[in-house]
Write a protein that holds these residues in place. Structure first.
Motif, PDB file in Angstrom:
ATOM      1  N   LEU A  68       5.763  -8.178 -22.141  1.00  0.00           N
ATOM      2  CA  LEU A  68       6.865  -8.009 -20.818  1.00  0.00           C
ATOM      3  C   LEU A  68       7.156  -9.501 -20.298  1.00  0.00           C
ATOM      4  O   LEU A  68       5.925 -10.182 -19.981  1.00  0.00           O
ATOM      5  CB  LEU A  68       6.574  -6.892 -20.023  1.00  0.00           C
ATOM      6  CG  LEU A  68       6.246  -5.479 -20.407  1.00  0.00           C
ATOM      7  CD1 LEU A  68       5.782  -4.832 -19.455  1.00  0.00           C
ATOM      8  CD2 LEU A  68       7.539  -5.173 -21.021  1.00  0.00           C
ATOM      9  N   SER A  69       7.899  -9.817 -19.819  1.00  0.00           N
ATOM     10  CA  SER A  69       8.075 -10.875 -18.952  1.00  0.00           C
ATOM     11  C   SER A  69       7.384 -10.784 -17.458  1.00  0.00           C
ATOM     12  O   SER A  69       6.992  -9.488 -17.229  1.00  0.00           O
ATOM     13  CB  SER A  69       9.702 -11.181 -18.579  1.00  0.00           C
ATOM     14  OG  SER A  69      10.222 -10.326 -17.637  1.00  0.00           O
ATOM     15  N   LEU A  70       7.282 -11.700 -16.645  1.00  0.00           N
ATOM     16  CA  LEU A  70       6.467 -11.479 -15.504  1.00  0.00           C
ATOM     17  C   LEU A  70       6.997 -10.476 -14.485  1.00  0.00           C
ATOM     18  O   LEU A  70       6.293  -9.654 -13.815  1.00  0.00           O
ATOM     19  CB  LEU A  70       6.116 -12.760 -14.807  1.00  0.00           C
ATOM     20  CG  LEU A  70       4.856 -12.858 -13.792  1.00  0.00           C
ATOM     21  CD1 LEU A  70       3.904 -12.318 -14.277  1.00  0.00           C
ATOM     22  CD2 LEU A  70       4.552 -14.547 -13.108  1.00  0.00           C
ATOM     23  N   GLN A  71       8.313 -10.808 -14.410  1.00  0.00           N
ATOM     24  CA  GLN A  71       9.318  -9.805 -13.710  1.00  0.00           C
ATOM     25  C   GLN A  71       9.196  -8.543 -14.080  1.00  0.00           C
ATOM     26  O   GLN A  71       9.192  -7.471 -13.284  1.00  0.00           O
ATOM     27  CB  GLN A  71      10.457 -10.365 -13.277  1.00  0.00           C
ATOM     28  CG  GLN A  71      11.245  -9.487 -12.461  1.00  0.00           C
ATOM     29  CD  GLN A  71      12.366 -10.455 -11.635  1.00  0.00           C
ATOM     30  OE1 GLN A  71      12.757 -11.447 -11.997  1.00  0.00           O
ATOM     31  NE2 GLN A  71      13.012  -9.853 -10.631  1.00  0.00           N
ATOM     32  N   GLU A  72       9.352  -8.313 -15.326  1.00  0.00           N
ATOM     33  CA  GLU A  72       9.176  -6.852 -15.906  1.00  0.00           C
ATOM     34  C   GLU A  72       7.836  -6.149 -15.686  1.00  0.00           C
ATOM     35  O   GLU A  72       7.816  -4.981 -15.387  1.00  0.00           O
ATOM     36  CB  GLU A  72       9.549  -6.900 -17.505  1.00  0.00           C
ATOM     37  CG  GLU A  72      11.032  -7.449 -17.703  1.00  0.00           C
ATOM     38  CD  GLU A  72      11.191  -7.502 -19.329  1.00  0.00           C
ATOM     39  OE1 GLU A  72      12.429  -7.775 -19.703  1.00  0.00           O
ATOM     40  OE2 GLU A  72      10.293  -8.037 -20.003  1.00  0.00           O
ATOM     41  N   ALA A  73       6.883  -7.009 -16.058  1.00  0.00           N
ATOM     42  CA  ALA A  73       5.491  -6.462 -15.849  1.00  0.00           C
ATOM     43  C   ALA A  73       5.311  -6.196 -14.263  1.00  0.00           C
ATOM     44  O   ALA A  73       4.635  -4.965 -14.215  1.00  0.00           O
ATOM     45  CB  ALA A  73       4.587  -7.522 -16.301  1.00  0.00           C
ATOM     46  N   ALA A  74       5.970  -6.466 -13.472  1.00  0.00           N
ATOM     47  CA  ALA A  74       5.798  -6.546 -11.998  1.00  0.00           C
ATOM     48  C   ALA A  74       6.505  -5.417 -11.592  1.00  0.00           C
ATOM     49  O   ALA A  74       6.227  -4.817 -10.432  1.00  0.00           O
ATOM     50  CB  ALA A  74       5.993  -7.563 -11.160  1.00  0.00           C
ATOM     51  N   SER A  75       7.412  -5.023 -12.279  1.00  0.00           N
ATOM     52  CA  SER A  75       8.498  -3.817 -11.905  1.00  0.00           C
ATOM     53  C   SER A  75       7.853  -2.573 -11.874  1.00  0.00           C
ATOM     54  O   SER A  75       7.070  -2.243 -13.058  1.00  0.00           O
ATOM     55  CB  SER A  75       9.733  -3.835 -12.972  1.00  0.00           C
ATOM     56  OG  SER A  75      10.546  -2.840 -12.606  1.00  0.00           O
ATOM     57  N   LEU A  76       8.108  -1.611 -11.126  1.00  0.00           N
ATOM     58  CA  LEU A  76       7.859  -0.275 -11.033  1.00  0.00           C
ATOM     59  C   LEU A  76       8.521   0.565 -12.070  1.00  0.00           C
ATOM     60  O   LEU A  76       8.017   1.642 -12.178  1.00  0.00           O
ATOM     61  CB  LEU A  76       7.801   0.341  -9.722  1.00  0.00           C
ATOM     62  CG  LEU A  76       6.970  -0.105  -8.746  1.00  0.00           C
ATOM     63  CD1 LEU A  76       7.197   0.364  -7.221  1.00  0.00           C
ATOM     64  CD2 LEU A  76       5.589  -0.014  -8.928  1.00  0.00           C
ATOM     65  N   LEU A  91       0.818  -1.153  -0.112  1.00  0.00           N
ATOM     66  CA  LEU A  91      -0.004   0.030   0.010  1.00  0.00           C
ATOM     67  C   LEU A  91       0.858   1.244   0.074  1.00  0.00           C
ATOM     68  O   LEU A  91       0.417   2.170  -0.499  1.00  0.00           O
ATOM     69  CB  LEU A  91      -0.810  -0.060   1.261  1.00  0.00           C
ATOM     70  CG  LEU A  91      -1.991  -1.332   1.205  1.00  0.00           C
ATOM     71  CD1 LEU A  91      -2.881  -1.184   2.455  1.00  0.00           C
ATOM     72  CD2 LEU A  91      -3.056  -0.914   0.019  1.00  0.00           C
ATOM     73  N   HIS A  92       1.880   1.199   0.545  1.00  0.00           N
ATOM     74  CA  HIS A  92       2.667   2.639   0.804  1.00  0.00           C
ATOM     75  C   HIS A  92       3.925   2.627  -0.228  1.00  0.00           C
ATOM     76  O   HIS A  92       4.551   3.721  -0.056  1.00  0.00           O
ATOM     77  CB  HIS A  92       3.112   2.485   2.280  1.00  0.00           C
ATOM     78  CG  HIS A  92       2.372   2.483   3.446  1.00  0.00           C
ATOM     79  ND1 HIS A  92       2.143   1.803   4.108  1.00  0.00           N
ATOM     80  CD2 HIS A  92       1.471   3.500   3.469  1.00  0.00           C
ATOM     81  CE1 HIS A  92       1.046   1.942   4.974  1.00  0.00           C
ATOM     82  NE2 HIS A  92       0.736   3.190   4.585  1.00  0.00           N
ATOM     83  N   SER A  93       4.115   1.548  -0.969  1.00  0.00           N
ATOM     84  CA  SER A  93       5.339   1.812  -2.124  1.00  0.00           C
ATOM     85  C   SER A  93       4.682   2.376  -3.278  1.00  0.00           C
ATOM     86  O   SER A  93       3.353   2.473  -3.353  1.00  0.00           O
ATOM     87  CB  SER A  93       5.817   0.262  -2.252  1.00  0.00           C
ATOM     88  OG  SER A  93       4.902  -0.303  -2.936  1.00  0.00           O
ATOM     89  N   GLY A  94       5.131   2.280  -4.317  1.00  0.00           N
ATOM     90  CA  GLY A  94       4.610   2.612  -5.820  1.00  0.00           C
ATOM     91  C   GLY A  94       3.535   1.725  -6.150  1.00  0.00           C
ATOM     92  O   GLY A  94       2.758   1.921  -6.900  1.00  0.00           O
ATOM     93  N   TYR A  95       3.441   0.544  -5.411  1.00  0.00           N
ATOM     94  CA  TYR A  95       2.479  -0.305  -5.836  1.00  0.00           C
ATOM     95  C   TYR A  95       0.896   0.089  -5.616  1.00  0.00           C
ATOM     96  O   TYR A  95      -0.325  -0.534  -5.666  1.00  0.00           O
ATOM     97  CB  TYR A  95       2.732  -1.715  -5.286  1.00  0.00           C
ATOM     98  CG  TYR A  95       3.741  -2.424  -6.048  1.00  0.00           C
ATOM     99  CD1 TYR A  95       3.631  -3.011  -7.215  1.00  0.00           C
ATOM    100  CD2 TYR A  95       5.065  -2.444  -5.399  1.00  0.00           C
ATOM    101  CE1 TYR A  95       4.734  -3.672  -8.057  1.00  0.00           C
ATOM    102  CE2 TYR A  95       6.107  -3.018  -6.005  1.00  0.00           C
ATOM    103  CZ  TYR A  95       5.894  -3.509  -7.470  1.00  0.00           C
ATOM    104  OH  TYR A  95       7.031  -4.220  -7.951  1.00  0.00           O
ATOM    105  N   GLY A  96       0.897   0.889  -4.301  1.00  0.00           N
ATOM    106  CA  GLY A  96      -0.319   1.286  -3.997  1.00  0.00           C
ATOM    107  C   GLY A  96      -1.337   1.934  -4.993  1.00  0.00           C
ATOM    108  O   GLY A  96      -2.555   1.908  -5.287  1.00  0.00           O
TER     109      GLY A  96
END
Length: 442
Positions: free
Chosen positions: A432-440, A243-248
């Protein structure tokens, strides 16, 4: 060759096909078990003497259960692994579906269907994560989208099988209707026997040797962890980090877009015959209209699945909300129109909303790293079901108080909110690869 080949670039093999069946079977069952209540509602309401309040509570109970099951399933899938939770959902469906056969009150049905919803929440987190973490990137979007097609196929099957059971004319036939998901649940448990744990999850827990054994079993002895484009997280991530990182911001997008795509759909499924009757579709028009519209939902999802790697995720979600929202506006304007016009507009909504529907699993599974993927999917499922439960609970009262036209306008407003949020926040993860897609950083 395999020394340098990422497992995200391998061709589909027999394991991938079986895994699609294993995860897809769960979504077919989810669609069936959540939609079957709409088939039985008129008969069970009369048999148990339910008020409109209890009709709404019974119809929305599974959605309330998904709220709790999504949070709990996300946490358990993250801590215990994908494999263990893979068997919990079907077991809950079997037990609670059979228990509904003996229900004698709205409260009992509410309790059993609440637990069924918890099981569905487990499925969202376990089945999606299991599939996405094994699937090559070329097939990741279409295969995740296929789960949604199977959800709608399960919903269509519920209407077909449910109406066949009710056609017997038995006053208690609704009990068999509600118990019928147990058969699919038993088959699903059998087909999932032998499923391995996700190597990405094992690696995230520091269990590299076990992850390597799974990779070699699935892809062959020449493959190893070197072929897995996934690096263990430098530090463990928690719900607070989510919630508090860029993933929020990503979590906000997932929760709102998912909510806006399911609220009108669940309201329609729970009360399809009532909604169609309010739109002046009587008798066979209402019964067959429910099946036709459900089939068109499947058609919309199939079209979206074919296009997901062509036009990309962002364009798809924007166009889906735009055109389906306009179809609902049309239903509000022409709510007293001819039967054919109502069916055409409802059918247009069903086809166009397919894009947003198939992305419900694609986006949350692609946008977050392995450590918090199941947690994010669980939160998205849970938060989206708050609105879906409230919307479903309000439908019978809305039909009674403000009428079908304004009820359709309200559904359109929800859908167009999804459009605005998607325009502002929807990212693109195609190719995108799964890790690339999940990267901010992408």
């Amino acid at each position: 060759m395999s020394k340098n080949l990422s497992i995200e670039d391998v061709p589909l093999n027999g394991f991938h096909q079986l895994l699609t069946v294993r995860s897809g079977g769960g979504w077919l069952l989810d669609g069936y078990v959540l939609s079957i209540i709409g088939v039985a509602m008129v008969q069970l309401s009369a048999a148990l003497g339910l008020s409109s309040f209890w009709e709404g509570m019974v119809a929305s109970s599974a959605l309330i259960g998904i709220f709790f099951g999504g949070f709990l399933g996300g946490s358990l899938t993250g801590h215990l692994g994908r494999q263990k939770l893979y068997f919990v959902g079907p077991a809950i469906f079997i037990v609670c579906s059979i228990a509904q056969f003996w229900a004698e009150s709205g409260l009992a049905l509410f309790a059993f269907r609440f637990l069924i919803g918890v099981g569905v929440g487990f499925e969202y987190t376990a089945a999606g994560a299991m599939l996405v973490e094994f699937m090559p990137k070329k097939y990741r979007g279409p295969r995740l989208a296929m789960l949604t097609i199977l959800w709608f196929a399960g919903a269509a099957l519920a209407y077909i099988v449910g109406n066949l059971i009710l056609s017997s004319g038995d006053a208690d036939a609704w009990r068999l209707v509600l118990a019928s998901p147990a058969v699919i649940g038993a088959l699903l448990l059998l087909v999932r026997l032998g499923s391995p744990e996700s190597p990405r999850w094992l690696l995230s827990k520091g269990r590299a040797a076990e992850a390597e054994r799974v990779i070699q079993k699935v892809y062959g002895p020449s493959f190893s962890l070197r072929n897995l484009p996934e690096q263990p997280a430098e530090k463990k991530m928690s719900i607070g980090d989510l919630l508090h990182s860029g993933y929020g911001k990503r979590m906000l997008f997932v929760a709102v877009f998912w909510s806006c795509s399911v609220i009108p759909v669940f309201a329609v499924y729970a009360f399809a015959p009532k909604v169609l009757q309010a739109l002046n579709l009587k008798g066979e028009w209402a019964s067959y209209g429910s099946v036709i519209i459900t089939v068109l939902f499947v058609v919309g999802c199939i079209i979206a699945t074919r296009l997901i790697n062509v036009i990309g995720r962002r364009s798809m979600v924007i166009h889906s909300f735009l055109w389906s929202g306009l179809a609902l506006v049309g239903l509000g304007i022409f709510s007293s129109g001819a039967e054919w016009l109502v069916l055409v507009l409802f059918g247009a909504y069903a086809v166009f909303i397919g894009g947003a529907q198939v992305l419900q699993l694609v986006y949350p599974n692609e946008l977050f790293p392995t450590e918090i993927r199941s947690m994010a999917v669980g939160m998205g499922a849970s938060l989206s079901r708050i609105g879906a439960a409230i919307g479903t609970w309000l439908v019978p009262m809305a039909l009674q108080s403000i009428g079908i036209g304004y009820t359709m306008f309200a559904a359109a407003a929800v859908t167009l909110l999804g459009l605005l949020v998607s325009l502002a926040l929807a990212p693109e993860t195609r190719s995108l690869s799964l890790q690339e897609a999940a990267s901010l950083n992408h």
